[in-house]
Design a protein around this motif. Structure first.
Motif: not given
Length: 248
Positions: A56-57, A76, A154, A159-160, A162-164, A166-167
C-alpha cells in the motif's frame, strides 16, 4: 439490508476460505493479489499456515498467518494470500454485498486494467457459463505477474506504478458506485442507525426492542465457489436466500 434472515452483526460478510494450493511462477502457492476500494477485510486464521503479502502507500510487507492470528487491512491495500500448508481462514468483510458487487480489482498488468478489458480477464466462467478452475488459475497467474512488477517498481523507488494501479482500479469500478452507495445505506448505515435508535430508546426507558430478539443459525454452506484467494464457502448468500434455522 433485508432478506429471509437478519443481517450479520454490523452488516458484515462472512466466508470460509481455503487458500488455493496451486503453485505460482515465483515458487509460491496461493491466490490472486487484489485491492478492495471500499471495504476493509479481516482474516481469522483457523488452520494451516501461510503469509499475507501486502503493498500500500506505506510500502511492501509480509505478515505471517498462523492459527489464532487475526490480521486486517483497510481499502487501498493490495494483498496476496500465500499458502504454506493447508491455510484455512474465516474472512470478515466490511459492507456485506459490496465484495460480491465488484469491490476488488486484481493486479493485472496495465494493459488489462481498462473498463473494456478487465471484466473478461477477471471472469471465472468458461464458455458454457460454468466455474472453471483453469480460468481461475489463469487470472491468478496474471495478477501475480502484475503484482510482481508493482513490488519490483516500489523497491526501485518508483511509487508511480502503484498510484497508476489505484487510478485504473477506481476507473474500472466507477459504473458500480451508485449501487454500492445504496448497499451501504441499506446495510452498514442502517445497522448503525438501528443501534442509535436503541440507545435513544433505552435513554427514554423504552426497552421494547429487547422483545424482538431472535437466534439464527446457518450451517456450513453446501456450495463452494472459486474466489480470488481460494475456494470459498460464503455465508451471506445463504443468509439472503434462506437455508438457516431460527430457534425460538
Amino acid at each position: 439490508m433485508t432478506g429471509p434472515h437478519p443481517d450479520f452483526p454490523g452488516s458484515v460478510g462472512l466466508s470460509r476460505l481455503s487458500v488455493y494450493p496451486w503453485p505460482t511462477e515465483d515458487d509460491e502457492h496461493g491466490g490472486s493479489p487484489h485491492m478492495h476500494l471500499t471495504c476493509a477485510e479481516c482474516y481469522v486464521v483457523i488452520g494451516g499456515q501461510g503469509r499475507l503479502e501486502t503493498l500500500n502507500h506505506t510500502g511492501q510487507r509480509t505478515t505471517p498467518l498462523r492459527p489464532g492470528d487475526v490480521v486486517w487491512f483497510s481499502p487501498g491495500t493490495v494483498h496476496r494470500a500465500i499458502n504454506d500448508g493447508d491455510l484455512q481462514v474465516v474472512v470478515v468483510m466490511q459492507n456485506s454485498g459490496l465484495p460480491e458487487a465488484g469491490d476488488a480489482v486484481m493486479t493485472f498488468p496495465p494493459e488489462y486494467l481498462t473498463p473494456e478489458r478487465y471484466p473478461g480477464t477477471a471472469a471465472v466462467l468458461d464458455d458454457q457459463g460454468r466455474p472453471s478452475q483453469k480460468r481461475a488459475r489463469a487470472r491468478r497467474d496474471l495478477a501475480v505477474e502484475g503484482f510482481t512488477e508493482l513490488t519490483r517498481q516500489w523497491r526501485r523507488g518508483n511509487r508511480t506504478a502503484f498510484e497508476d494501479f489505484c487510478r485504473a482500479a477506481a476507473e474500472i469500478v466507477r459504473p458500480r458506485l451508485a449501487a454500492w452507495e445504496e448497499t451501504v445505506h441499506e446495510g452498514a448505515l442502517a445497522a448503525a442507525q438501528t443501534a442509535l435508535r436503541h440507545i435513544s430508546a433505552l435513554e427514554g426507558g423504552d426497552w421494547s426492542h429487547l422483545l424482538d430478539a431472535e437466534v439464527t443459525r446457518i450451517a456450513r454452506p453446501p456450495e463452494q465457489s472459486l474466489g480470488m484467494c481460494g475456494f470459498l464457502r460464503a455465508y451471506d448468500p445463504v443468509r439472503r436466500a434462506g437455508g438457516s434455522t431460527t430457534e425460538p
